[in-house]
Design a protein around this motif. Structure first.
Motif, PDB file in Angstrom:
ATOM      1  N   SER A 134       0.836  -1.211   0.000  1.00 40.94           N
ATOM      2  CA  SER A 134       0.000   0.000   0.000  1.00 40.94           C
ATOM      3  C   SER A 134       0.864   1.252   0.000  1.00 40.94           C
ATOM      4  O   SER A 134       0.567   2.223  -0.702  1.00 40.94           O
ATOM      5  N   MET A 135       1.949   1.216   0.788  1.00 40.38           N
ATOM      6  CA  MET A 135       2.823   2.389   0.863  1.00 40.38           C
ATOM      7  C   MET A 135       3.539   2.612  -0.463  1.00 40.38           C
ATOM      8  O   MET A 135       3.678   3.757  -0.918  1.00 40.38           O
ATOM      9  N   GLN A 136       3.989   1.542  -1.094  1.00 39.94           N
ATOM     10  CA  GLN A 136       4.664   1.696  -2.387  1.00 39.94           C
ATOM     11  C   GLN A 136       3.699   2.241  -3.437  1.00 39.94           C
ATOM     12  O   GLN A 136       4.062   3.084  -4.261  1.00 39.94           O
ATOM     13  N   LEU A 137       2.466   1.758  -3.406  1.00 38.73           N
ATOM     14  CA  LEU A 137       1.465   2.259  -4.347  1.00 38.73           C
ATOM     15  C   LEU A 137       1.147   3.719  -4.070  1.00 38.73           C
ATOM     16  O   LEU A 137       1.036   4.537  -5.001  1.00 38.73           O
ATOM     17  N   LEU A 138       1.023   4.076  -2.794  1.00 33.69           N
ATOM     18  CA  LEU A 138       0.746   5.468  -2.431  1.00 33.69           C
ATOM     19  C   LEU A 138       1.858   6.402  -2.900  1.00 33.69           C
ATOM     20  O   LEU A 138       1.591   7.516  -3.359  1.00 33.69           O
ATOM     21  N   LYS A 139       3.100   5.948  -2.787  1.00 36.04           N
ATOM     22  CA  LYS A 139       4.222   6.785  -3.195  1.00 36.04           C
ATOM     23  C   LYS A 139       4.198   7.089  -4.689  1.00 36.04           C
ATOM     24  O   LYS A 139       4.781   8.076  -5.138  1.00 36.04           O
ATOM     25  N   ASN A 140       3.559   6.224  -5.460  1.00 31.77           N
ATOM     26  CA  ASN A 140       3.506   6.424  -6.907  1.00 31.77           C
ATOM     27  C   ASN A 140       2.199   7.052  -7.366  1.00 31.77           C
ATOM     28  O   ASN A 140       1.981   7.208  -8.563  1.00 31.77           O
ATOM     29  N   LEU A 141       1.334   7.386  -6.430  1.00 29.91           N
ATOM     30  CA  LEU A 141       0.085   8.061  -6.767  1.00 29.91           C
ATOM     31  C   LEU A 141       0.239   9.548  -6.505  1.00 29.91           C
ATOM     32  O   LEU A 141       0.901   9.972  -5.559  1.00 29.91           O
ATOM     33  N   ASP A 142      -0.393  10.336  -7.318  1.00 32.36           N
ATOM     34  CA  ASP A 142      -0.359  11.782  -7.165  1.00 32.36           C
ATOM     35  C   ASP A 142      -1.455  12.184  -6.198  1.00 32.36           C
ATOM     36  O   ASP A 142      -2.568  12.513  -6.597  1.00 32.36           O
ATOM     37  N   CYS A 143      -1.148  12.106  -4.894  1.00 36.77           N
ATOM     38  CA  CYS A 143      -2.189  12.391  -3.897  1.00 36.77           C
ATOM     39  C   CYS A 143      -1.629  13.294  -2.804  1.00 36.77           C
ATOM     40  O   CYS A 143      -0.425  13.391  -2.591  1.00 36.77           O
ATOM     41  N   LYS A 144      -2.520  13.917  -2.073  1.00 35.38           N
ATOM     42  CA  LYS A 144      -2.134  14.850  -1.024  1.00 35.38           C
ATOM     43  C   LYS A 144      -1.589  14.131   0.207  1.00 35.38           C
ATOM     44  O   LYS A 144      -0.912  14.736   1.032  1.00 35.38           O
ATOM     45  N   GLU A 145      -1.912  12.853   0.345  1.00 32.94           N
ATOM     46  CA  GLU A 145      -1.480  12.112   1.523  1.00 32.94           C
ATOM     47  C   GLU A 145       0.045  12.060   1.618  1.00 32.94           C
ATOM     48  O   GLU A 145       0.602  12.032   2.709  1.00 32.94           O
ATOM     49  N   ASN A 146       0.731  12.043   0.478  1.00 33.33           N
ATOM     50  CA  ASN A 146       2.191  11.921   0.493  1.00 33.33           C
ATOM     51  C   ASN A 146       2.856  13.100   1.187  1.00 33.33           C
ATOM     52  O   ASN A 146       3.872  12.957   1.857  1.00 33.33           O
ATOM     53  N   VAL A 147       2.307  14.302   0.999  1.00 38.03           N
ATOM     54  CA  VAL A 147       2.879  15.494   1.632  1.00 38.03           C
ATOM     55  C   VAL A 147       2.823  15.354   3.145  1.00 38.03           C
ATOM     56  O   VAL A 147       3.791  15.607   3.866  1.00 38.03           O
ATOM     57  N   THR A 148       1.672  14.905   3.646  1.00 34.52           N
ATOM     58  CA  THR A 148       1.512  14.716   5.086  1.00 34.52           C
ATOM     59  C   THR A 148       2.466  13.670   5.613  1.00 34.52           C
ATOM     60  O   THR A 148       3.055  13.813   6.686  1.00 34.52           O
ATOM     61  N   LEU A 149       2.643  12.584   4.842  1.00 31.38           N
ATOM     62  CA  LEU A 149       3.529  11.502   5.265  1.00 31.38           C
ATOM     63  C   LEU A 149       4.976  11.969   5.354  1.00 31.38           C
ATOM     64  O   LEU A 149       5.704  11.593   6.272  1.00 31.38           O
ATOM     65  N   HIS A 150       5.420  12.815   4.399  1.00 27.49           N
ATOM     66  CA  HIS A 150       6.798  13.314   4.422  1.00 27.49           C
ATOM     67  C   HIS A 150       7.035  14.206   5.636  1.00 27.49           C
ATOM     68  O   HIS A 150       8.092  14.148   6.269  1.00 27.49           O
ATOM     69  N   ILE A 151       6.047  15.046   5.966  1.00 20.92           N
ATOM     70  CA  ILE A 151       6.189  15.939   7.120  1.00 20.92           C
ATOM     71  C   ILE A 151       6.273  15.127   8.406  1.00 20.92           C
ATOM     72  O   ILE A 151       7.107  15.378   9.275  1.00 20.92           O
ATOM     73  N   ALA A 152       5.406  14.133   8.535  1.00 16.06           N
ATOM     74  CA  ALA A 152       5.388  13.313   9.748  1.00 16.06           C
ATOM     75  C   ALA A 152       6.632  12.449   9.871  1.00 16.06           C
ATOM     76  O   ALA A 152       7.078  12.145  10.980  1.00 16.06           O
ATOM     77  N   ASP A 153       7.232  12.062   8.754  1.00 16.05           N
ATOM     78  CA  ASP A 153       8.384  11.164   8.782  1.00 16.05           C
ATOM     79  C   ASP A 153       9.600  11.811   9.432  1.00 16.05           C
ATOM     80  O   ASP A 153      10.442  11.132  10.008  1.00 16.05           O
ATOM     81  N   ALA A 154       9.710  13.137   9.343  1.00 12.81           N
ATOM     82  CA  ALA A 154      10.865  13.823   9.924  1.00 12.81           C
ATOM     83  C   ALA A 154      10.888  13.710  11.443  1.00 12.81           C
ATOM     84  O   ALA A 154      11.950  13.815  12.061  1.00 12.81           O
ATOM     85  N   GLU A 155       9.739  13.499  12.048  1.00 12.25           N
ATOM     86  CA  GLU A 155       9.655  13.464  13.505  1.00 12.25           C
ATOM     87  C   GLU A 155       9.449  12.055  14.058  1.00 12.25           C
ATOM     88  O   GLU A 155       9.411  11.877  15.272  1.00 12.25           O
ATOM     89  N   ARG A 156       9.318  11.091  13.211  1.00  7.05           N
ATOM     90  CA  ARG A 156       8.941   9.758  13.684  1.00  7.05           C
ATOM     91  C   ARG A 156      10.151   8.971  14.181  1.00  7.05           C
ATOM     92  O   ARG A 156      11.307   9.256  13.859  1.00  7.05           O
TER      93      ARG A 156
END
Length: 655
Positions: free
Chosen positions: A237-259
């Motif tokens: 699911s994550m690999q598919l999400l990374k290749n989709l043009d969606c707004k969720e990816n922006v949120t995931l990148h921001i959260a990843d810096a603090e995780r």
């Protein structure tokens, strides 16, 4: 250790790579073995420190030190080294040299896992050994958890040494319709008793890693089994999400810096669990006394149960007592006469280790699974209009958009009535696009008609004259992962049956002869009964259940299964299975009679012999269907046919 580290003086932590060499310079480092060596090095460093301390005491010569005293002081260490050597022999030394890394890593982790459970079940006598093995396991498992973390967080399965049990098939790109089913291979050849799980949770529907019967028990990582499906679903699911043009990816990148990494979260949870057991030191004595009393009571109960089996073993009784002591409801379970072992209990098979995994590791993976799969489902439904495409398939293939498909078929039936040829693709596609464009303009370019070759043996049946007509709906990626070409074939099979049913429904003319009118009413009753059964009992009720299940689906794999199960259900209930083909043939024969009757009614050309034959054929088919359907309903084989059986029986009684 020297072989893995390249005979360097000081091993480095796993993953640094600077002070590790491999057998071949071009090979990537085998991180699982590196981690194991790092854990062993930490232990032997502490052992060397102990030896150094003894040596200093000897040099100082403050007191007399005997060899016996030194051996007694070192005996705990020597016992632990024997355990480590046993684990090393089983987990590393006995593995054949040419064994793939995935088998080596899996076998080593399995060996440590089973050793912990084995010593943990021995009780207090092995607490130090269990602690040592657990620390060794937590270090050795680090590369595996880092691979899992990278996959379920970034959608990247980084495993250069191919030591993880799931491998990426690089021949299938992410934007391919077969990505979900053919991208990953799970090396899942496990113990014989668990072979039924080999394909159920595979990442690609196929199993790799067939190393022969001698290695069958070496290739499955036991500690990942409870969450293997969640890992696979979250990673894909994550690999598919990374290749989709969606707004969720922006949120995931921001959260990843603090995780925090999965491995860090696991260690913190373990530390928290250990600390929580020491929060109330004042109550320790009272708790120990209560535990001792409970243990004595439990031991006596277990001894009684063992005596029933003519087993007199106090040690076995006390170990059974310890095993079940953590169950809060053990008094209720054993105070009565029934002896029940609940295998789902967290304390069964291991008091601490498996419970630690369930409380400290699995929840973090489960949480990530829910986040990844939830984001993917939300993206597919919101940004890629998955629900709208599923509705479009029902609109055209299952005729839920009845007015649109009626407009399309009217032009065809007009040509049939005029004895004109209708089998021109250009004509059919123009009519279809005009009908669809009036109400669903966005689908007019996606829906098209194809003609298939007619079986010559079936040309004589009027109903089957239209069987060459099939629909095709262009589904974009990634929605075609759910609505695949295989799904469209099933949709078309149902569509052909529905088309025949709808095509026979309207034939209205003024009544002439009493006998003809009776036959006409009987035929109309049959068609209406079949029509109501298909549209109400099958498509409507099954469709409502399907829509509810789609909304509740947690991940894409679950949604695909729900969709296939929905298609299989309507395919089965529309009598399209080979097993009940004789029922479908009888229904089609009646529908053929309907068309013949309609043609002759409108032409006014009747002969008494033809009327007799049509009445006889209809009565035989009707009686056959009523008998067969009633028997099936009485047996409980096809409960969904009950409404059709009752309706046809009511018409049969009037014959």
């Amino acid at each position: 250790m020297d072989e893995v580290t390249g005979y360097s003086s000081e091993p480095c932590p796993p993953g640094s790579g600077s002070c590790y060499s491999s057998k071949k310079g071009s090979e990537p480092p085998f991180r699982t073995y590196q981690a194991f060596v790092w854990a062993l090095n930490k232990y032997f460093t502490s052992f060397k420190e102990e030896l150094t301390t003894i040596e200093r005491e000897l040099i100082c010569n403050d007191e007399t030190v005997t060899l016996s005293a030194v051996l007694e002081r070192l005996s705990p260490h020597l016992a632990q080294i024997k355990v480590l050597h046993k684990v090393f022999c089983t987990g590393v030394a006995e593995v054949p040299p040419e064994t793939p890394n995935v088998v080596r890593a899996s076998h080593l982790l399995n060996t440590l896992y089973k050793a912990i459970i084995e010593y943990d079940s021995a009780g207090e006598a092995s607490e130090q050994v269990v602690a040592l093995l657990f620390s060794l396991w937590t270090e050795t498992v680090r590369p595996y958890l880092e691979i899992v973390d990278e996959w379920i967080v970034h959608g990247h399965l980084f495993d250069p040494a191919k030591e993880f049990i799931i491998q990426r098939n690089k021949d299938v790109p992410v934007n391919h319709r077969d990505f979900w089913h053919a991208t990953y291979t799970l090396y899942s050849v496990s113990e014989m008793v668990e072979n039924e799980e080999k394909l159920n949770d595979t990442a690609s529907g196929s199993s790799g890693g067939d190393q022969g019967s001698s290695n069958r028990q070496l290739t499955m990582v036991s500690f990942l089994k409870p969450v293997l499906k969640q890992i696979i679903m979250a990673g894909k699911s994550m690999q598919l999400l990374k290749n989709l043009d969606c707004k969720e990816n922006v949120t995931l990148h921001i959260a990843d810096a603090e995780r925090k990494s999965l491995y860090t979260l696991f260690l913190e949870s373990v530390q928290s669990r250990l600390c929580s057991q020491d929060e109330f030191p004042a109550d320790t004595m009272a708790e120990q006394q209560a535990t001792k009393r409970s243990l004595i009571k439990m031991q006596s109960i277990m001894a009684q149960h063992l005596e029933f089996e003519d087993v007199h073993d106090p040690l076995l009784a006390i170990n059974f007592a310890r095993l079940f002591l953590e169950q809060s409801d053990f008094h209720e379970r054993f105070s009565g006469g029934d002896f029940i072992v609940d295998r789902s209990s967290q304390s069964v098979t291991c008091q601490t280790f498996e419970l630690t995994l369930r409380s400290c590791l699995y929840p973090h993976i489960e949480k990530r699974y829910i986040e990844c799969c939830g984001n993917l489902m939300k993206t597919l439904k919101k940004d890629y209009r998955l629900l709208e495409y599923l509705q479009a398939m029902r609109n055209y293939f299952l005729l839920e958009a009845g007015d649109t498909m009626y407009d399309f078929y009217t032009a065809i039936f007009d040509k049939v009535q005029e004895k004109e040829s209708w089998q021109q693709l250009s004509f059919l596609n123009v009519q279809l696009q005009e009908a669809v464009g009036q109400r669903y303009p966005e689908d007019s370019s996606r829906l098209s008609v194809f003609l298939e070759t007619i079986d010559p043996s079936r040309k004589k049946h009027p109903v089957n004259n239209l069987e060459v007509l099939t629909l095709s709906y262009k589904v974009p990626w990634p929605v075609d992962i759910v609505i695949s070409s295989e799904c469209q074939k099933i949709y078309n099979q149902v569509f052909l049956l529905l088309r025949d049913d709808h095509g026979n429904a309207p034939f209205l003319c003024s009544s002439q002869i009493h006998r003809m009118c009776l036959l006409r009413v009987k035929l109309m009753h049959f068609v209406n009964s079949l029509h109501n059964y298909i549209m109400t009992r099958i498509l409507h009720s099954t469709g409502l259940e399907f829509q509810h299940q789609v909304q509740e689906a947690k991940d894409l794999d679950q949604l695909i299964k729900i969709h296939y199960r929905y298609l299989a259900t309507i395919h089965d209930r529309c009598l399209l299975r080979e097993k009940v083909s004789f029922v479908k043939e009888a229904i089609m024969k009646v529908l053929n009679l309907v068309l013949i009757f309609s043609d002759r009614w409108q032409a006014g050309a009747w002969k008494i012999e033809s009327i007799d034959k049509m009445e006889s054929d209809f009565k035989n088919c009707h009686m056959f269907l009523v008998t067969i359907l009633n028997k099936a309903v009485c047996r409980g084989s096809f409960p969904h046919l009950e409404s059709l059986a009752l309706s046809l029986m009511a018409g049969f009684e009037q014959c």
